[in-house]
Design a protein around this motif. Sequence first.
Motif, PDB file in Angstrom:
ATOM      1  N   THR A  60       0.835  -1.201   0.000  1.00 20.30           N
ATOM      2  CA  THR A  60       0.000   0.000   0.000  1.00 20.30           C
ATOM      3  C   THR A  60       0.867   1.247   0.000  1.00 20.30           C
ATOM      4  O   THR A  60       0.614   2.202  -0.738  1.00 20.30           O
ATOM      5  CB  THR A  60      -0.946   0.007   1.218  1.00 20.30           C
ATOM      6  OG1 THR A  60      -1.766  -1.157   1.165  1.00 20.30           O
ATOM      7  CG2 THR A  60      -1.813   1.247   1.245  1.00 20.30           C
ATOM      8  N   SER A  61       1.898   1.247   0.815  1.00 20.31           N
ATOM      9  CA  SER A  61       2.817   2.382   0.884  1.00 20.31           C
ATOM     10  C   SER A  61       3.489   2.625  -0.466  1.00 20.31           C
ATOM     11  O   SER A  61       3.598   3.761  -0.924  1.00 20.31           O
ATOM     12  CB  SER A  61       3.857   2.130   1.976  1.00 20.31           C
ATOM     13  OG  SER A  61       4.670   3.249   2.164  1.00 20.31           O
ATOM     14  N   GLU A  62       3.916   1.547  -1.106  1.00 23.59           N
ATOM     15  CA  GLU A  62       4.553   1.661  -2.415  1.00 23.59           C
ATOM     16  C   GLU A  62       3.565   2.126  -3.482  1.00 23.59           C
ATOM     17  O   GLU A  62       3.877   3.004  -4.290  1.00 23.59           O
ATOM     18  CB  GLU A  62       5.165   0.323  -2.819  1.00 23.59           C
ATOM     19  CG  GLU A  62       6.371  -0.069  -1.998  1.00 23.59           C
ATOM     20  CD  GLU A  62       6.797  -1.507  -2.230  1.00 23.59           C
ATOM     21  OE1 GLU A  62       6.235  -2.190  -3.123  1.00 23.59           O
ATOM     22  OE2 GLU A  62       7.697  -1.969  -1.508  1.00 23.59           O
ATOM     23  N   ALA A  63       2.359   1.546  -3.482  1.00 18.98           N
ATOM     24  CA  ALA A  63       1.360   1.878  -4.498  1.00 18.98           C
ATOM     25  C   ALA A  63       0.874   3.317  -4.395  1.00 18.98           C
ATOM     26  O   ALA A  63       0.434   3.906  -5.382  1.00 18.98           O
ATOM     27  CB  ALA A  63       0.163   0.927  -4.384  1.00 18.98           C
ATOM     28  N   THR A  64       0.986   3.889  -3.222  1.00 18.79           N
ATOM     29  CA  THR A  64       0.541   5.267  -3.024  1.00 18.79           C
ATOM     30  C   THR A  64       1.706   6.250  -2.975  1.00 18.79           C
ATOM     31  O   THR A  64       1.519   7.404  -2.589  1.00 18.79           O
ATOM     32  CB  THR A  64      -0.298   5.380  -1.741  1.00 18.79           C
ATOM     33  OG1 THR A  64       0.484   4.922  -0.624  1.00 18.79           O
ATOM     34  CG2 THR A  64      -1.574   4.570  -1.839  1.00 18.79           C
ATOM     35  N   ALA A  65       2.887   5.791  -3.349  1.00 19.64           N
ATOM     36  CA  ALA A  65       4.094   6.622  -3.402  1.00 19.64           C
ATOM     37  C   ALA A  65       4.390   7.285  -2.062  1.00 19.64           C
ATOM     38  O   ALA A  65       4.807   8.429  -2.003  1.00 19.64           O
ATOM     39  CB  ALA A  65       3.979   7.666  -4.515  1.00 19.64           C
ATOM     40  N   ARG A  66       4.205   6.535  -0.976  1.00 16.37           N
ATOM     41  CA  ARG A  66       4.499   7.058   0.367  1.00 16.37           C
ATOM     42  C   ARG A  66       5.905   6.702   0.823  1.00 16.37           C
ATOM     43  O   ARG A  66       6.303   7.050   1.921  1.00 16.37           O
ATOM     44  CB  ARG A  66       3.505   6.513   1.408  1.00 16.37           C
ATOM     45  CG  ARG A  66       2.037   6.810   1.172  1.00 16.37           C
ATOM     46  CD  ARG A  66       1.753   8.290   1.183  1.00 16.37           C
ATOM     47  NE  ARG A  66       1.602   8.715  -0.204  1.00 16.37           N
ATOM     48  CZ  ARG A  66       1.366   9.958  -0.589  1.00 16.37           C
ATOM     49  NH1 ARG A  66       1.287  10.919   0.273  1.00 16.37           N
ATOM     50  NH2 ARG A  66       1.242  10.243  -1.850  1.00 16.37           N
ATOM     51  N   GLY A  67       6.640   5.994   0.003  1.00 21.72           N
ATOM     52  CA  GLY A  67       8.004   5.618   0.367  1.00 21.72           C
ATOM     53  C   GLY A  67       8.054   4.286   1.086  1.00 21.72           C
ATOM     54  O   GLY A  67       7.066   3.549   1.146  1.00 21.72           O
ATOM     55  N   ALA A  68       9.213   4.001   1.647  1.00 22.66           N
ATOM     56  CA  ALA A  68       9.413   2.725   2.344  1.00 22.66           C
ATOM     57  C   ALA A  68       8.609   2.703   3.644  1.00 22.66           C
ATOM     58  O   ALA A  68       8.590   3.689   4.382  1.00 22.66           O
ATOM     59  CB  ALA A  68      10.893   2.525   2.655  1.00 22.66           C
TER      60      ALA A  68
END
Length: 132
Positions: A60-68
């Motif tokens: 989810t973090s990756e798919a929403t470009a929130r970083g690691a």
Amino acid sequence: MDHKALAQEMRGLREQVSGITDTAVAAADGLLIAADTADFIDPEGLAALAAAGLGLARRTSEATARGALHRTVTYGSHGCAAFYAVGDTALMVVLGDEGMDVERLHRATQPALRRIDLILTERTTEKTAEGV
């Protein structure tokens, strides 16, 4: 891997943050590495659930470009469960009662997570030998 050092890190976290009831370290695939949990908790099941949850949170973090992803916390009526990424290959679970200070937990876990990562990847010996 230095199991004694790993147990010491888990125990040290309990000493730093009141309200911690249980801790576990697992591989990212859900295989249990170490646990300090109550008898009524299945540490292998906890490790598997934590890995699945952390995996979804990472995606989810990756798919929403929130970083690691650093952590995720689940709150229940009797306390909370915090799940922390330990590098790319492991995770740590910390269970706490209703009185646990979660912000204090987050601050206390950062150095512990770095040391646990070193223990799991056995880089402590290499760094000591290099004088780093």
